[in-house]
Design a protein around this motif. Structure first.
Motif, short mmCIF file in Angstrom:
data_model
loop_
_atom_site.label_atom_id
_atom_site.label_comp_id
_atom_site.label_asym_id
_atom_site.label_seq_id
_atom_site.Cartn_x
_atom_site.Cartn_y
_atom_site.Cartn_z
N SER A 133 0.84 -1.19 0.00
CA SER A 133 0.00 0.00 0.00
C SER A 133 0.87 1.24 0.00
CB SER A 133 -0.90 -0.01 1.24
OG SER A 133 -0.11 0.06 2.41
N GLY A 134 0.23 2.38 -0.14
CA GLY A 134 0.95 3.66 -0.13
C GLY A 134 0.71 4.38 1.18
N SER A 141 -6.74 3.98 3.73
CA SER A 141 -6.84 2.63 3.16
C SER A 141 -5.50 1.91 3.22
CB SER A 141 -7.31 2.73 1.71
OG SER A 141 -6.39 3.49 0.94
N SER A 142 -4.40 2.67 3.18
CA SER A 142 -3.08 2.06 3.08
C SER A 142 -2.61 1.41 4.38
CB SER A 142 -2.06 3.10 2.59
OG SER A 142 -2.27 3.36 1.22
N ARG A 143 -3.41 1.55 5.46
CA ARG A 143 -3.09 0.79 6.67
C ARG A 143 -3.48 -0.69 6.52
NH1 ARG A 143 -1.82 4.02 11.15
NH2 ARG A 143 -1.13 6.01 10.30
N HIS A 169 3.68 -1.31 3.90
CA HIS A 169 2.98 -0.02 3.95
C HIS A 169 4.03 1.00 3.49
CE1 HIS A 169 1.57 3.42 6.78
NE2 HIS A 169 0.88 3.48 5.67
N SER A 170 3.99 1.37 2.23
CA SER A 170 5.15 2.09 1.67
C SER A 170 4.96 3.59 1.74
CB SER A 170 5.44 1.58 0.26
OG SER A 170 4.51 2.10 -0.67
N HIS A 209 3.92 7.50 -0.15
CA HIS A 209 2.72 8.04 -0.79
C HIS A 209 2.71 7.87 -2.31
CE1 HIS A 209 -1.03 9.88 -0.43
NE2 HIS A 209 -0.72 11.12 -0.11
N ALA A 264 2.92 2.59 -4.31
CA ALA A 264 2.64 1.16 -4.18
C ALA A 264 2.63 0.41 -5.52
CB ALA A 264 1.33 0.95 -3.43
N VAL A 314 -2.43 -4.65 -4.34
CA VAL A 314 -2.15 -3.24 -4.00
C VAL A 314 -3.43 -2.65 -3.41
CG1 VAL A 314 -1.73 -0.93 -4.95
CG2 VAL A 314 -0.36 -2.88 -5.73
N THR A 371 -4.96 0.98 -2.32
CA THR A 371 -4.70 2.41 -2.46
C THR A 371 -6.02 3.17 -2.35
OG1 THR A 371 -3.65 4.07 -3.89
CG2 THR A 371 -4.82 2.32 -5.00
N ASP A 424 -4.04 8.68 -2.90
CA ASP A 424 -2.79 7.94 -3.09
C ASP A 424 -2.65 7.46 -4.54
OD1 ASP A 424 -0.49 6.60 -1.70
OD2 ASP A 424 -1.52 4.77 -2.35
#
Lengths: 636, 339
Positions: free
Chosen positions: B53-54, B58-60, B71-72, B74, B77, B95, B97, B101
């Protein structure tokens, strides 16, 4: 006619012409011939960023300088002994670099009307006496080439294009270069177009024959092979050596190499080269931008391969945030910055070493990254292997700082035996590493190796070791998100300590101090090694004491660097920037480092460096320094 | 990618031990539950699965899945997932996102992942607002949106995520929403089965900063009248009694009609496998936003060469042709001489 043959110990030749005149190829062939002959050599290509600047103009001039000798040499040379100028612009752009008395060989064909004015001449320098102080040879290279290749039925334009090979043939005769390899090369290069192939070979041979028969050139020169330690040698550029180092690092670690990259001068040749080596399992991914290049490499490293990204200064700026992610996730990653003139787009095709502080500090937060730098084209091979060793062993991004001079310059390189190469152990995690309170085994992704402080590298596909990493701060050991103040302080210090721990694995610094009692130390890093070494030799030759050392590791510094610096009264730090290493040394060791700084987009000049070293020696020793070489007996 | 011989798993095998920390009532919870419940059905293994994810709410998501995960940073991803999927084609790469993001800071990576057709499954949670930064407009917010950063109303024309994905020639494009677990799971199952880059827009409610943005179409009482289910090979119709439908008008636009007016035979028959994307594109333009009848389901699912597979094939071919690389041979290639 028997011609005189004169012995020389070294010569510097510069081939200069329009961007479309094939000067890089000409220089490269002359270099290959000299390498095959056994001379030591060093080269400096210099070309505009524009692919084809307007023909015949000063911005369009491209040149290639080659320095070859019967002894060990360190630089492409400060000033050419011979200039080959293919048009008025090439003469005008390069004449200022020549010492009086230098040989100038000019293609007279374009020295008229518009071509003169395009170069900014109002009268022809061939007629107005302005070249009286040089040994001028006026040769209609273009006219003779067209005449020589008449039989192949080429258009006048195509026929004239072989003039660079005529020039190469002439210079090959003058310096007794072997010609077979060039004929073979032309045969292969133009295999599909027989008339172009034949024209180029004929032009090359005609140039040689012209030298042998004309009365214009009365003397040819001999430069004997240089003594070198036994082994198999080849000529190599920095970008090629770096590419080979990356391939070798993949082989030595057993990790497939994954290069994520976006084209940028002067780094693109590494992408081009690595894309050829699929048989070694090397994957090259030309990404949509610099950020995606490093991002894909980080993904590939998480997957358990060796992630690499290549770029130059502007690209490194774009990759900063992703490198920070690799610092936080503690994944192996090799980031190669082939430095060029900056800031911003700067001087894309010129050399500089002004990205050191960007490499060191160019990220948010406390974000330590190890930095290594090669010192010569061939050394790029070893530097790449060292970067991979550190990245894999310590689970960290590593920055390798090459530069434009190393990238495109070349030198003879002793090919190493495979047994000399380091072996690198990825040591993937294979099972749980921790017992939780209830006695069950668990996997903690941030439980460290006590010796290296490296965390385990557990790759997808390994059952039981599933874990999540990311850019948020990690709790010590378990690696889950943690906002705990004490934990953050501990983790920041631990990441810094891990990078410092690398110093434990480094050999002591090699200091070249022949008399053992020099008062002045010259300390450099990167491609300045050659000019510094040549400058130091001049000073020693004149009878003075000076020590030299060169840093492979810029972060962390070798453990004994502070002690070495303390041994000398004066420390000179030559750099192609405004004093970036000086700043780091002053901060770390409170040493009064004296900078010698030029940012001209060109290598430092050995003669000027020698003067700067001499001044410091004079201050440190309280003597007058005269760099006119002393008689042998004066050397102690 | 699907290993049918794998031992069966349950939801417990897919849930991590981390406490889920989205706002109470967030649509993300229902998506997480749907995914955790779906994974055992897909016959895949946690250790072979990676969620990337970014940045954003949602990226959590990866932290809550007991798989490999990252969890990368911004927007990146899709780029990181591309490296993963190319380096390890054996893995199942997802992925997660959001509209900020994936479509704002990371828009470039998204379209390039789609055009390359790397085998990754992209879930774009669209809540039409920036949640984690506390309520600024997003690239899918409607014009005129009043937010903290646009007190006089947003001037930005929004992206239509499906039109964008289709413009990038994505080989799989679908839309679902957070209030219908069955539809969500069925759509994700199809996306996962797809070989290549699969793009799924999930309408997701942000009950704190943009509550009710999709109520007009996704709430239980409105669904019948305002969600247009796309079913491959079937005439496109909707409404509680199936009384409305979609036709292609003489300008090539999809248009909503009363079936009674045009007759059943005039209705557009959905064809997700149509090689050219024009039908899917017309359907993506049918609703001006989630406030009018909106198609959901699979818009497009076509076969196109998958990227990682082709990379692997080039590597394998090079090794077959030349044999595995010999380092000493490489280092001495070109002219050498002995001293």
């Amino acid at each position: 006619m028997t011609k005189q043959v004169k012995q020389l110990d070294r010569v510097i030749i510069r081939f200069a012409g329009d961007s479309g005149d094939g000067m890089q190829l000409t220089g490269d062939r002359f270099t290959q011939e000299s390498a095959a002959f056994g001379n030591d050599l060093s080269t400096l290509p210099n070309f505009p960023a524009e692919i084809r600047a307007p023909q015949g103009t000063l911005p369009g001039v491209s040149s290639f300088q080659v320095h070859f000798a019967d002894h060990d040499i360190l630089t492409p040379g400060d000033a050419p002994d011979v200039l080959v100028a293919m048009n008025p612009a090439a003469l005008r752009a390069n004449l200022g670099d020549l010492p009086k008395g230098a040989t100038v060989i000019v293609d007279t064909h374009d020295f008229s009307g518009r071509n003169l004015s395009k170069a900014g001449y109002t009268t022809s320098p061939l007629d107005d006496g302005s070249l009286d102080e040089y040994a001028l040879h006026q040769v209609d290279l273009t006219g003779m080439t067209v005449a020589a290749v008449k039989e192949f039925g080429l258009s006048r334009k195509d026929a004239a294009r072989a003039k660079n090979m005529f020039a190469l043939g002439l210079l090959s005769w003058m310096y007794g270069r072997p010609t077979e390899a060039t004929v073979d090369f032309l045969t292969r290069r133009f295999a599909k177009v027989s008339e172009i192939r034949d024209a180029n070979i004929t032009a090359f041979q005609s140039g040689w024959n012209f030298g042998e028969t004309t009365e214009a050139f009365a003397v040819s020169y001999e430069i004997k092979p240089a003594p070198m330690s036994p082994g198999t040698y080849r000529n190599i550029t920095g970008n090629l050596a770096l590419s080979y180092g990356l391939v070798a690092g993949g082989v030595q670690s057993g990790l497939p190499v994954f290069l994520g990259s976006y084209p940028i001068t002067p780094a693109s040749d590494i992408l081009h080269e690595l894309s050829k080596h699929k048989a070694f399992g090397v994957t090259t991914f030309q990404a949509e931008d610099e950020i995606a290049g490093v991002g894909a490499a980080i993904g590939a490293s998480f997957a358990g391969t060796l992630g690499v990204t290549t770029t130059s200064g502007p690209g490194l700026a774009l990759k900063s945030e992703a490198i920070g992610l690799a610092v936080m996730t503690e994944l192996p990653l090799v980031v190669i910055d082939v430095q060029r003139g900056g800031p911003s787009t700067g001087l894309p095709t010129k050399t500089e070493q002004a990205d050191l502080l960007q490499a060191m500090f160019g990220r948010n937060g406390e974000s330590p990254v190890p930095i290594v730098a090669p010192q010569s084209p061939g050394d790029c091979f070893d530097a790449a292997l060292e970067a991979i060793r550190i990245a894999v062993t310590y689970r960290t991004p590593v920055l390798l700082l090459s530069d434009g001079m190393l990238a495109n310059g070349s030198e003879p390189w002793r090919v190493p035996e495979l047994s000399e190469l380091p072996s690198i152990d990825p040591a993937f995690a294979t099972g749980p590493n921790h017992a939780v309170d209830d006695g069950d085994d668990d996997f903690w992704p941030y439980l460290r190796n006590e010796e290296t402080l490296a965390r385990p590298w557990a790759i997808p596909g390994t059952a039981g070791l599933e874990h999540r990493i990311g850019g948020l701060e990690k709790g010590d050991g378990h690696g889950n998100i943690s906002y705990d103040p004490a934990n953050h302080d501990f983790m920041v210090r631990t990441r810094a300590a891990k990078v410092q721990r690398i110093a434990e694995s480094l050999p002591p610094l090699e200091v070249d101090d022949p008399t053992g009692d020099a008062k002045v130390l010259v300390l450099g890093w990167g491609s300045t090694y050659g000019p510094i070494g040549a400058g130091v030799r001049r000073v020693r030759k004149a009878g003075y004491r000076v020590a030299q050392t060169h840093l492979r590791h810029l972060n962390p510094f070798p453990k004994d660097l502070g002690e070495v610096l303390a041994r000398y009264d004066k420390v000179l730090v030559p750099e192609m920037n405004l004093g970036q290493l000086s700043l780091l040394l002053r901060a770390e060791y409170l040493v009064d480092a004296v900078g010698y700084n030029h940012v001209r987009g060109l290598p430092l000049k050995a003669a000027e460096l020698a003067e700067a070293i001499g001044e410091l020696v004079a201050q440190a020793e309280g003597v007058d320094v005269d760099l006119t070489p002393a008689p042998q007996e004066a050397l102690s | 990618m699907t290993d049918t011989a794998s031992p069966a798993t349950t939801r417990k095998d897919w849930a991590s031990d981390q406490e889920v920390r989205w706002c109470p009532g967030c649509g993300d919870y229902s998506i997480l539950t749907a995914v955790q419940l779906l994974m055992p059905d897909l016959g895949v293994r946690p250790e072979q699965t990676v969620f990337v994810s970014g940045i954003g709410c949602s990226s959590r998501f990866p932290y809550y899945m007991n798989t490999y995960g990252m969890h990368s940073i911004h927007g990146r991803a899709p780029a990181i997932a591309t490296g993963l999927a190319v380096a390890r084609p054996d893995l199942d790469v997802w992925v997660v996102t959001g509209d900020g993001d994936g479509l704002s800071i990371g828009g470039n990576h998204l379209i390039h992942a789609l055009r390359r057709n790397v085998d990754i499954t992209i879930l774009l949670f669209n809540n039409q607002i920036y949640g984690l930064t506390k309520g600024q407009f997003s690239p899918t917010s409607e014009v005129g949106k009043v937010t903290k950063s646009t007190p006089f109303g947003s001037l930005d024309h929004p992206f239509n995520p499906l039109s964008l994905a289709l413009g990038a020639e994505a080989s799989f494009v679908a839309r679902t929403h957070d209030l219908d677990r069955q539809h969500l799971q069925e759509t994700l199952r199809r996306a996962h089965e797809h070989r290549g880059a699969a793009f799924v827009e999930i309408y997701q409610n942000c009950n704190v900063f943009n509550d009710g943005a999709f109520d007009t179409i996704t709430s239980k009482q409105n669904r019948g009248a305002n969600l247009i289910p796309l079913v491959h090979g079937q005439p496109i119709r909707f409404g509680d009694e199936g009384e409305r439908g979609v036709v292609m008008d003489d300008q090539g636009r999809a248009a909503i009609v009363d079936v009674a007016d045009v007759g059943e035979g005039a209705l557009l028959v959905h064809d997700e496998e149509r090689p050219d994307p024009s039908l899917a594109f017309a359907l993506s333009r049918l609703a001006p936003g989630p406030t009018a009848p909106t198609p959901v389901g699979v818009f497009r699912a076509v076969e196109r060469a998958e990227y990682a597979e082709q990379v692997s094939a080039q590597l394998a071919a090079a090794q077959t042709d030349a044999g595995p690389g010999e380092l000493s041979q490489l280092l001495t290639s070109g002219g050498t001489w002995e001293v």
